[in-house]
Design a protein around this motif. Structure first.
Motif, short mmCIF file in Angstrom:
data_model
loop_
_atom_site.label_atom_id
_atom_site.label_comp_id
_atom_site.label_asym_id
_atom_site.label_seq_id
_atom_site.Cartn_x
_atom_site.Cartn_y
_atom_site.Cartn_z
N VAL A 17 0.85 -1.19 0.00
CA VAL A 17 0.00 0.00 0.00
C VAL A 17 0.88 1.24 0.00
CG1 VAL A 17 -1.78 1.27 1.26
CG2 VAL A 17 -1.79 -1.24 1.27
N GLN A 18 0.50 2.21 -0.80
CA GLN A 18 1.11 3.55 -0.76
C GLN A 18 -0.01 4.53 -0.44
OE1 GLN A 18 2.82 5.19 -4.38
NE2 GLN A 18 4.46 6.16 -3.23
N ALA A 27 4.15 -2.98 3.24
CA ALA A 27 3.75 -4.34 2.92
C ALA A 27 2.95 -4.89 4.09
CB ALA A 27 4.96 -5.21 2.65
N CYS A 28 1.66 -5.18 3.86
CA CYS A 28 0.74 -5.61 4.91
C CYS A 28 0.38 -7.08 4.71
CB CYS A 28 -0.53 -4.76 4.89
SG CYS A 28 -0.24 -2.98 4.79
N PHE A 29 -0.07 -7.70 5.77
CA PHE A 29 -0.43 -9.11 5.75
C PHE A 29 -1.93 -9.27 5.52
CE2 PHE A 29 -2.18 -12.62 8.25
CZ PHE A 29 -1.53 -13.69 7.69
N SER A 30 -2.32 -10.23 4.68
CA SER A 30 -3.73 -10.51 4.43
C SER A 30 -3.88 -11.97 4.02
CB SER A 30 -4.28 -9.58 3.34
OG SER A 30 -5.67 -9.81 3.14
N PRO A 36 -14.25 -14.99 -6.61
CA PRO A 36 -15.57 -15.12 -7.25
C PRO A 36 -15.54 -14.99 -8.76
CG PRO A 36 -15.33 -12.95 -6.27
CD PRO A 36 -14.11 -13.73 -5.88
N GLN A 37 -14.55 -14.29 -9.29
CA GLN A 37 -14.43 -14.08 -10.74
C GLN A 37 -13.01 -14.40 -11.17
OE1 GLN A 37 -17.06 -13.29 -12.57
NE2 GLN A 37 -18.46 -12.86 -10.86
N ASP A 38 -12.81 -14.52 -12.48
CA ASP A 38 -11.47 -14.82 -12.99
C ASP A 38 -10.44 -13.79 -12.54
OD1 ASP A 38 -12.41 -17.05 -14.21
OD2 ASP A 38 -12.43 -16.22 -16.24
N ASP A 39 -10.87 -12.52 -12.46
CA ASP A 39 -9.93 -11.44 -12.16
C ASP A 39 -10.30 -10.69 -10.88
OD1 ASP A 39 -12.22 -10.26 -13.11
OD2 ASP A 39 -11.21 -8.89 -14.50
N GLU A 40 -11.03 -11.34 -9.98
CA GLU A 40 -11.43 -10.70 -8.73
C GLU A 40 -11.17 -11.64 -7.55
OE1 GLU A 40 -15.42 -9.26 -8.82
OE2 GLU A 40 -15.12 -8.04 -10.62
N LEU A 41 -10.95 -11.04 -6.39
CA LEU A 41 -10.78 -11.84 -5.19
C LEU A 41 -11.19 -11.03 -3.96
CD1 LEU A 41 -6.99 -12.06 -4.28
CD2 LEU A 41 -7.79 -10.78 -6.25
N TRP A 42 -11.69 -11.74 -2.96
CA TRP A 42 -11.98 -11.17 -1.66
C TRP A 42 -10.83 -11.50 -0.73
CZ3 TRP A 42 -15.80 -7.91 -0.30
CH2 TRP A 42 -16.96 -7.84 -1.07
N ILE A 43 -10.36 -10.50 0.02
CA ILE A 43 -9.30 -10.71 0.99
C ILE A 43 -9.72 -10.12 2.33
CG2 ILE A 43 -7.53 -10.62 -0.82
CD1 ILE A 43 -6.77 -7.81 0.28
N THR A 44 -9.07 -10.56 3.38
CA THR A 44 -9.29 -9.93 4.68
C THR A 44 -8.63 -8.56 4.70
OG1 THR A 44 -7.30 -11.02 5.54
CG2 THR A 44 -9.42 -12.12 5.90
N MET A 45 -9.13 -7.69 5.58
CA MET A 45 -8.51 -6.36 5.70
C MET A 45 -7.03 -6.52 6.04
SD MET A 45 -9.48 -3.15 8.19
CE MET A 45 -10.96 -2.75 7.26
N PRO A 46 -6.15 -5.86 5.31
CA PRO A 46 -4.71 -5.99 5.57
C PRO A 46 -4.35 -5.53 6.98
CG PRO A 46 -5.12 -4.94 3.45
CD PRO A 46 -6.43 -4.98 4.15
N MET A 47 -3.34 -6.18 7.54
CA MET A 47 -2.85 -5.85 8.88
C MET A 47 -1.37 -5.52 8.81
SD MET A 47 -5.60 -6.33 10.74
CE MET A 47 -5.00 -6.47 12.44
N LEU A 48 -0.96 -4.56 9.61
CA LEU A 48 0.44 -4.18 9.71
C LEU A 48 0.79 -4.05 11.19
CD1 LEU A 48 3.09 -3.35 8.30
CD2 LEU A 48 2.27 -0.99 8.36
N LYS A 49 1.66 -4.93 11.67
CA LYS A 49 2.06 -4.95 13.08
C LYS A 49 0.85 -5.01 14.00
CE LYS A 49 6.45 -2.57 12.29
NZ LYS A 49 7.33 -1.42 12.63
N ARG A 62 -0.68 -3.33 -4.69
CA ARG A 62 0.04 -4.42 -5.34
C ARG A 62 -0.06 -5.66 -4.47
NH1 ARG A 62 4.92 -2.55 -5.42
NH2 ARG A 62 5.98 -3.96 -3.98
N ILE A 63 -0.37 -6.77 -5.08
CA ILE A 63 -0.52 -8.04 -4.37
C ILE A 63 0.70 -8.91 -4.64
CG2 ILE A 63 -1.92 -10.09 -4.05
CD1 ILE A 63 -3.26 -7.48 -3.16
N ASN A 64 1.38 -9.31 -3.58
CA ASN A 64 2.53 -10.22 -3.67
C ASN A 64 2.12 -11.60 -3.15
OD1 ASN A 64 4.10 -8.02 -4.45
ND2 ASN A 64 4.89 -7.67 -2.39
N PHE A 65 2.48 -12.63 -3.89
CA PHE A 65 2.29 -13.98 -3.38
C PHE A 65 3.53 -14.80 -3.74
CE2 PHE A 65 0.49 -13.89 -7.61
CZ PHE A 65 0.80 -15.11 -8.19
N PHE A 66 3.66 -15.94 -3.09
CA PHE A 66 4.93 -16.64 -3.11
C PHE A 66 4.76 -18.09 -3.49
CE2 PHE A 66 4.60 -13.42 0.15
CZ PHE A 66 5.59 -12.53 -0.24
#
Length: 223
Positions: A17-18, A27-30, A36-49, A62-66
């Motif tokens: 997030v900027q 960089a926050c955790f979620s 639900p859609q090919d190009d959509e997703l639901w996530i939990t509210m991001p958390m930082l510390k 920006r979404i980072n995954f590993f």
């Protein structure tokens, strides 16, 4: 490539997030709750510390995954928000292709790992390896910063033994690129080491380990 079929429900992710122009990125955790859609997703509210990071409708993130092969990312836009009895949810729409993080942009993690090393002497048979001890100040897929009392010189080559688990080690060849007096902790020298002749499979294992440790430290609120 769209996110559906690539990411998984229940998967932990980073939301970068900027908050305002020219501000530092965070960089926050979620976690992914639904796709639900090919190009959509639901996530939990991001958390930082341990604190929630509120996102606005229309905000870009920006979404980072590993994966074992490294770090991947895509850009997304907040298109909806929803609150249930137990959780705040954010709906995102993918607005860019999925990219793999370029090798030159390795993430560097500040962490103290016990590392063994031995100076490689040209033309000599190393035989049984007796490792000297050091600790990392930070480490990435491309190199590390070591804290040690051993005097090393730029240009020396090292055989390094990096722990990836209780009984799992990665042995890599490193080149000393910098040696300066240590001012951070109770060691004599800070040594910059660049990994050389590293195989892609070895680098991917190291990157995967680094992001695993990063997620662990974030979950504990330590970074």
């Amino acid at each position: 490539m769209v996110v559906k079929g690539v990411v998984n429900i229940g998967e932990k992710i980073e939301v970068v997030v900027q908050e305002r122009l020219n501000a530092d990125e965070k960089a926050c955790f979620s976690m992914i709750q639904d796709v639900p859609q090919d190009d959509e997703l639901w996530i939990t509210m991001p958390m930082l510390k341990g604190e929630p990071v509120v996102l606005s409708i229309g905000q870009r993130v920006r979404i980072n995954f590993f994966r074992e092969r490294g770090k991947f990312y895509f850009d997304a836009e907040v298109i909806d928000r929803e609150r249930t009895d137990t959780v705040h949810l954010i709906r995102l729409k993918q607005v860019s292709p999925i990219h793999r993080l370029q090798r030159r942009n390795f993430y560097r993690l500040k962490i103290n790992l016990p590392v063994g090393f031995q100076v490689i002497k040209e033309g000599s048979d190393q035989g049984e390896v007796n490792y000297l001890k050091a600790y990392t100040a930070d480490i990435s897929g491309g190199g590390m910063r070591l804290l040690t009392d051993e005097k090393l010189e730029p240009g020396q080559q090292l055989k390094c033994r990096i722990p990836l688990g209780e009984k799992d080690f990665l042995e890599l060849k490193g080149l000393v690129v910098r040696v300066v007096p240590c001012v951070e902790r109770n060691y004599k020298f800070e040594v910059g080491v660049k990994f050389v002749d590293i195989l892609e499979v070895e680098q991917d294992r190291l990157i995967g380990f680094i992001f695993q440790q990063q997620r662990r430290l974030k979950a504990k609120g330590l970074i």
